[in-house]
Design a protein around this motif. Structure first.
Motif, PDB file in Angstrom:
ATOM      1  N   TRP A  16      -1.936  70.209  -6.187  1.00 54.16           N
ATOM      2  CA  TRP A  16      -3.140  70.789  -5.617  1.00 54.16           C
ATOM      3  C   TRP A  16      -3.505  70.028  -4.360  1.00 54.16           C
ATOM      4  O   TRP A  16      -3.091  68.899  -4.158  1.00 54.16           O
ATOM      5  N   GLU A  17      -4.299  70.682  -3.550  1.00 53.01           N
ATOM      6  CA  GLU A  17      -4.728  70.083  -2.297  1.00 53.01           C
ATOM      7  C   GLU A  17      -6.213  70.336  -2.119  1.00 53.01           C
ATOM      8  O   GLU A  17      -6.717  71.396  -2.466  1.00 53.01           O
ATOM      9  N   SER A  18      -6.917  69.337  -1.608  1.00 51.85           N
ATOM     10  CA  SER A  18      -8.339  69.454  -1.332  1.00 51.85           C
ATOM     11  C   SER A  18      -8.557  69.168   0.147  1.00 51.85           C
ATOM     12  O   SER A  18      -8.055  68.176   0.663  1.00 51.85           O
ATOM     13  N   ARG A  19      -9.306  70.027   0.787  1.00 49.11           N
ATOM     14  CA  ARG A  19      -9.606  69.839   2.214  1.00 49.11           C
ATOM     15  C   ARG A  19     -11.101  69.942   2.432  1.00 49.11           C
ATOM     16  O   ARG A  19     -11.625  70.990   2.774  1.00 49.11           O
ATOM     17  N   LYS A  20     -11.787  68.833   2.212  1.00 53.37           N
ATOM     18  CA  LYS A  20     -13.233  68.782   2.441  1.00 53.37           C
ATOM     19  C   LYS A  20     -13.485  67.885   3.640  1.00 53.37           C
ATOM     20  O   LYS A  20     -12.637  67.094   4.031  1.00 53.37           O
ATOM     21  N   SER A  21     -14.676  67.957   4.184  1.00 50.56           N
ATOM     22  CA  SER A  21     -14.954  67.189   5.404  1.00 50.56           C
ATOM     23  C   SER A  21     -14.951  65.677   5.156  1.00 50.56           C
ATOM     24  O   SER A  21     -14.560  64.917   6.034  1.00 50.56           O
ATOM     25  N   ILE A  22     -15.359  65.222   3.965  1.00 50.89           N
ATOM     26  CA  ILE A  22     -15.427  63.782   3.725  1.00 50.89           C
ATOM     27  C   ILE A  22     -14.190  63.229   3.024  1.00 50.89           C
ATOM     28  O   ILE A  22     -14.014  62.011   2.957  1.00 50.89           O
ATOM     29  N   ILE A  23     -13.347  64.113   2.498  1.00 46.46           N
ATOM     30  CA  ILE A  23     -12.118  63.644   1.848  1.00 46.46           C
ATOM     31  C   ILE A  23     -11.089  64.773   1.818  1.00 46.46           C
ATOM     32  O   ILE A  23     -11.424  65.927   1.591  1.00 46.46           O
ATOM     33  N   ARG A  24      -9.872  64.404   2.112  1.00 50.91           N
ATOM     34  CA  ARG A  24      -8.743  65.334   1.990  1.00 50.91           C
ATOM     35  C   ARG A  24      -7.751  64.689   1.032  1.00 50.91           C
ATOM     36  O   ARG A  24      -7.502  63.484   1.103  1.00 50.91           O
ATOM     37  N   GLY A  25      -7.196  65.476   0.143  1.00 49.30           N
ATOM     38  CA  GLY A  25      -6.273  64.896  -0.817  1.00 49.30           C
ATOM     39  C   GLY A  25      -5.182  65.853  -1.238  1.00 49.30           C
ATOM     40  O   GLY A  25      -5.325  67.073  -1.127  1.00 49.30           O
ATOM     41  N   TYR A  26      -4.110  65.277  -1.708  1.00 48.35           N
ATOM     42  CA  TYR A  26      -2.983  66.036  -2.251  1.00 48.35           C
ATOM     43  C   TYR A  26      -2.519  65.300  -3.498  1.00 48.35           C
ATOM     44  O   TYR A  26      -2.321  64.081  -3.473  1.00 48.35           O
ATOM     45  N   HIS A  27      -2.376  66.020  -4.606  1.00 47.80           N
ATOM     46  CA  HIS A  27      -1.975  65.420  -5.878  1.00 47.80           C
ATOM     47  C   HIS A  27      -0.852  66.261  -6.473  1.00 47.80           C
ATOM     48  O   HIS A  27      -0.970  67.474  -6.582  1.00 47.80           O
ATOM     49  N   ALA A  28       0.234  65.595  -6.826  1.00 45.02           N
ATOM     50  CA  ALA A  28       1.396  66.296  -7.378  1.00 45.02           C
ATOM     51  C   ALA A  28       1.785  65.711  -8.732  1.00 45.02           C
ATOM     52  O   ALA A  28       1.642  64.511  -8.967  1.00 45.02           O
ATOM     53  N   TRP A  29       2.267  66.572  -9.598  1.00 42.46           N
ATOM     54  CA  TRP A  29       2.756  66.200 -10.927  1.00 42.46           C
ATOM     55  C   TRP A  29       4.181  66.729 -11.047  1.00 42.46           C
ATOM     56  O   TRP A  29       4.446  67.885 -10.737  1.00 42.46           O
ATOM     57  N   LEU A  30       5.073  65.897 -11.514  1.00 48.49           N
ATOM     58  CA  LEU A  30       6.461  66.281 -11.746  1.00 48.49           C
ATOM     59  C   LEU A  30       6.791  65.948 -13.197  1.00 48.49           C
ATOM     60  O   LEU A  30       6.594  64.810 -13.634  1.00 48.49           O
ATOM     61  N   VAL A  31       7.277  66.935 -13.960  1.00 48.61           N
ATOM     62  CA  VAL A  31       7.640  66.731 -15.358  1.00 48.61           C
ATOM     63  C   VAL A  31       9.160  66.781 -15.438  1.00 48.61           C
ATOM     64  O   VAL A  31       9.782  67.776 -15.058  1.00 48.61           O
ATOM     65  N   ILE A  32       9.737  65.684 -15.933  1.00 50.22           N
ATOM     66  CA  ILE A  32      11.189  65.570 -16.009  1.00 50.22           C
ATOM     67  C   ILE A  32      11.591  65.524 -17.487  1.00 50.22           C
ATOM     68  O   ILE A  32      11.215  64.587 -18.197  1.00 50.22           O
ATOM     69  N   PRO A  33      12.344  66.521 -17.953  1.00 49.90           N
ATOM     70  CA  PRO A  33      12.805  66.484 -19.339  1.00 49.90           C
ATOM     71  C   PRO A  33      13.742  65.297 -19.561  1.00 49.90           C
ATOM     72  O   PRO A  33      14.542  64.954 -18.692  1.00 49.90           O
TER      73      PRO A  33
END
Length: 80
Positions: free
Chosen positions: A12-29
């Motif tokens: 997911w990605e967040s683009r707000k004026s006071i904070i921008r962020g990107y968070h990723a999850w990877l599931v490996i069997p």
């Protein structure tokens, strides 16, 4: 949500004026279940302030999320 490829990837990605962020999850069997890798990057004024006043906030949150995912996965595995 910028990426959704069940059951392997979520981001997911967040683009707000006071904070921008990107968070990723990877599931490996794996042979015994799965490994979850998560990473996040943040930029902006709020990130700067958090780094000064609550420097380990993001690590603590990631640890909590991963512990909750593990607990729920183990509970689901026991009930199936």
């Amino acid at each position: 949500v910028t990426e959704f490829q069940p059951p392997m990837r979520l981001s997911w990605e967040s683009r707000k004026s006071i904070i921008r962020g990107y968070h990723a999850w990877l599931v490996i069997p794996t042979e015994f279940g799965s490994t979850v890798i998560t990473d996040e990057s943040q930029h902006g004024f709020l990130t700067y302030m958090q780094r000064i006043f609550v420097p380990n906030k993001l690590r603590r949150l990631h640890d909590m999320w991963l512990a909750e995912i593990k607990a729920k996965a183990e509970t689901a595995a026991k009930s199936s």
